[in-house]
Design an enzyme around this catalytic site. Structure first.
Site, PDB file in Angstrom:
ATOM      1  N   GLU A 281       0.934  -1.175   0.110  1.00 37.25           N
ATOM      2  CA  GLU A 281       0.041  -0.052   0.166  1.00 37.25           C
ATOM      3  C   GLU A 281       0.942   1.417  -0.091  1.00 37.25           C
ATOM      4  OE1 GLU A 281      -4.516  -0.935   1.737  1.00 37.25           O
ATOM      5  OE2 GLU A 281      -3.074   0.285   2.880  1.00 37.25           O
ATOM      6  N   HIS A 302       8.898 -26.681  -1.107  1.00 33.97           N
ATOM      7  CA  HIS A 302       8.560 -27.797  -2.073  1.00 33.97           C
ATOM      8  C   HIS A 302       7.235 -27.372  -2.895  1.00 33.97           C
ATOM      9  CE1 HIS A 302      11.279 -30.774  -0.172  1.00 33.97           C
ATOM     10  NE2 HIS A 302      11.159 -29.736   0.613  1.00 33.97           N
ATOM     11  N   LYS A 416     -13.443   0.943  -2.651  1.00 29.66           N
ATOM     12  CA  LYS A 416     -14.404   1.018  -1.817  1.00 29.66           C
ATOM     13  C   LYS A 416     -15.663   2.097  -2.516  1.00 29.66           C
ATOM     14  CE  LYS A 416     -11.912   1.553   2.589  1.00 29.66           C
ATOM     15  NZ  LYS A 416     -11.368   2.421   3.450  1.00 29.66           N
TER      16      LYS A 416
HETATM   17  O1  PA5 Z   1      -3.540   1.577   5.947  1.00 26.90           O
HETATM   18  C1  PA5 Z   1      -4.430   1.767   5.657  1.00 26.90           C
HETATM   19  O2  PA5 Z   1      -4.986   2.995   6.198  1.00 26.90           O
HETATM   20  C2  PA5 Z   1      -5.592   0.983   5.230  1.00 26.90           C
HETATM   21  O3  PA5 Z   1      -5.158  -0.292   4.572  1.00 26.90           O
HETATM   22  C3  PA5 Z   1      -6.559   0.617   6.561  1.00 26.90           C
HETATM   23  O4  PA5 Z   1      -5.902   0.329   7.453  1.00 26.90           O
HETATM   24  C4  PA5 Z   1      -7.735  -0.315   6.017  1.00 26.90           C
HETATM   25  O5  PA5 Z   1      -8.225   0.026   4.784  1.00 26.90           O
HETATM   26  C5  PA5 Z   1      -8.717  -0.464   7.121  1.00 26.90           C
HETATM   27  O6  PA5 Z   1      -9.386   0.950   7.243  1.00 26.90           O
HETATM   28  P1  PA5 Z   1     -10.311   1.431   8.505  1.00 26.90           P
HETATM   29  O7  PA5 Z   1      -9.118   1.207   9.531  1.00 26.90           O
HETATM   30  O8  PA5 Z   1     -10.276   2.832   8.304  1.00 26.90           O
HETATM   31  O9  PA5 Z   1     -11.412   0.521   8.504  1.00 26.90           O
END
Ligand code: PA5
Length: 427
Positions: A281, A302, A416
């Protein structure tokens, strides 16, 4: 502190080698909070802030949760669950929930599969339980629906008023749907600091509350993290975060576009999942970025070993290990030596594993796969803290070297938005 071994990668670098000047510049950008996404660099001093902030309340809540039941259901996705799960599997065991006497910790809100949800509800049975709903934004669909399921189960079991005492919410301090629900319902609340993104939040209440419930010494984790962040501030090519960040960017410029994180410890599986989110990310944007993958050795030797040895030469293999084993286990002696393995009898498994690691490393390097070694001292709270701080720091530096914002995730937002729009259209 973490040690990085680049001896297995040096033959794959370009003539100039890892660019430590670029690492130094990235470090300056990070420290002066002047780079892309600088408003999300609060993780740099998060351990210090949490020690003076919510840590005591987190430990008290964990004790309360343990008194209230045998099970904690953690509802969250991405950065709101992977760190806690990684810590519990690494420091306790992946079989933590079957060890008698421990408070079981299960994770929901990371799937929409009705089978997975029903199976978890069946595992819960009639056990007493609490719920920790974690969402920084408070508006993510998967945990929002997970919260509905958990709340309905709690209310059926305890009634509406008592159910409220079993719900703990970790979210933004002032805004969001989950924040507003928690305030209205009077749930006990913990915060995800404003200046810390989800995938950098494991050392806040997000990770610490479930970890404390599982019996991890979170005070030790935080104390070690404070020391680690201090050590990682080193401005020198001796800084392991500089070494890792600069090495992987050099290899990326040479066509190595996939990094597989390998470990010989099965308990490391969710650490690798946490690492994949952190790097995927943070770096995979604007059409560039190393693709983070993982393997679990010896098992995957393996299954994936053939590809690593002999497939497209686009791989970097990064192997995480612990310099000290927790336990000893000797190879048993066998009368008659039917399998011919008595030459190993009495030898500790750790030394057999070390030979396997050396053999794999040499084979994969000769097959054209650069190898980066990363080692932590031991599989304990301090070892976990050192890995978390190191990977976070190196990730931010690496992303800045490649000129992307390490702290946003516009691609995730895109899916989303689509999903919510399509669900509403169907309604
Ligand atoms: O790193 C991030 O901000 C995202 O990957 C969030 O952790 C993930 O989308 C979950 O979001 P939230 O905590 O707002 O539900």
């Amino acid at each position: 502190m973490i040690k990085v071994d680049l001896s297995g990668a040096k033959d794959f670098f370009d003539a100039a080698g890892p660019d430590f000047a670029a690492a130094a510049a990235a470090h300056r950008t990070l420290e002066t909070r002047s780079g892309l996404g600088h408003e999300f660099t609060g993780w740099l001093d998060l351990p210090l802030r949490i020690k003076d902030g919510e840590l005591k309340a987190v430990i008290a809540a964990a004790d309360k949760i343990k008194r209230l039941g045998q099970v904690l259901l953690v509802v969250g996705i991405g950065g709101s669950y992977l760190g806690a799960r990684a810590a519990i599997e690494l420091l306790k065991t992946p079989s933590h929930n079957s060890i008698s006497g421990s408070t079981e910790v299960y994770f929901m809100g990371n799937t929409l599969s009705p089978d997975a949800i029903s199976e978890l509800v069946a595992v819960l049975g009639d056990k007493d339980f609490c719920v920790n709903v974690i969402s920084k934004s408070g508006g993510t669909l998967e945990p929002a629906l997970g919260y509905r399921v958990a709340k309905s189960l709690l209310e059926r079991k305890y009634g509406r008023n008592t159910a409220k005492k079993h719900i703990f919410v970790t979210t933004d301090a002032t805004k969001g749907i989950l924040h507003d629900i928690a305030v209205n319902e009077g749930y006990e609340m913990f915060t995800v600091p404003d200046d810390v993104g989800g995938r950098f939040s494991v050392l806040s209440a997000v990770g610490l509350l479930p970890m404390a419930v599982a019996g991890i010494d979170v005070e030790a984790v935080i104390n070690a993290s404070i020391q680690e962040m201090h050590d990682l501030d080193l401005r020198s090519p001796d800084n392991p975060a500089w070494q890792y960040a600069a090495a992987r960017q050099n290899l990326y410029s040479r066509g190595k576009s996939i990094e597989i994180l390998a470990s010989y410890e099965p308990s490391f599986r969710y650490m690798a999942e946490w690492w994949k989110q952190l790097y995927g990310e943070s770096e995979g944007k604007n059409g560039i970025g190393i693709y983070p993958a993982s393997v679990e050795y010896n098992a995957d030797l393996h299954s994936m070993g053939q590809y690593v040895q002999d497939g497209p030469r686009t791989l970097i293999e990064t192997v995480v290990s612990f310099r000290q084993s927790r336990t000893e286990y000797k190879v048993p002696f066998e009368m008659g030596d039917a399998d011919g393995l008595n030459y190993l009898a009495g030898r500790d498994f750790s030394s057999v594993m070390q030979v396997a690691m050396d053999a794999v490393k040499a084979a994969h390097i000769s097959g054209g796969v650069p190898n980066i070694g990363i080692s932590a001292q031991s599989r304990d709270e301090a070892g976990f803290a050192s890995l978390v701080c190191f990977f976070e720091m190196a990730c931010a530096l690496s992303a800045y070297i490649s000129r992307v914002n390490p702290f946003d995730q516009p691609g995730v937002e895109a899916y989303k938005k689509n999903m919510f729009r399509m669900l509403r259209q169907e309604a």
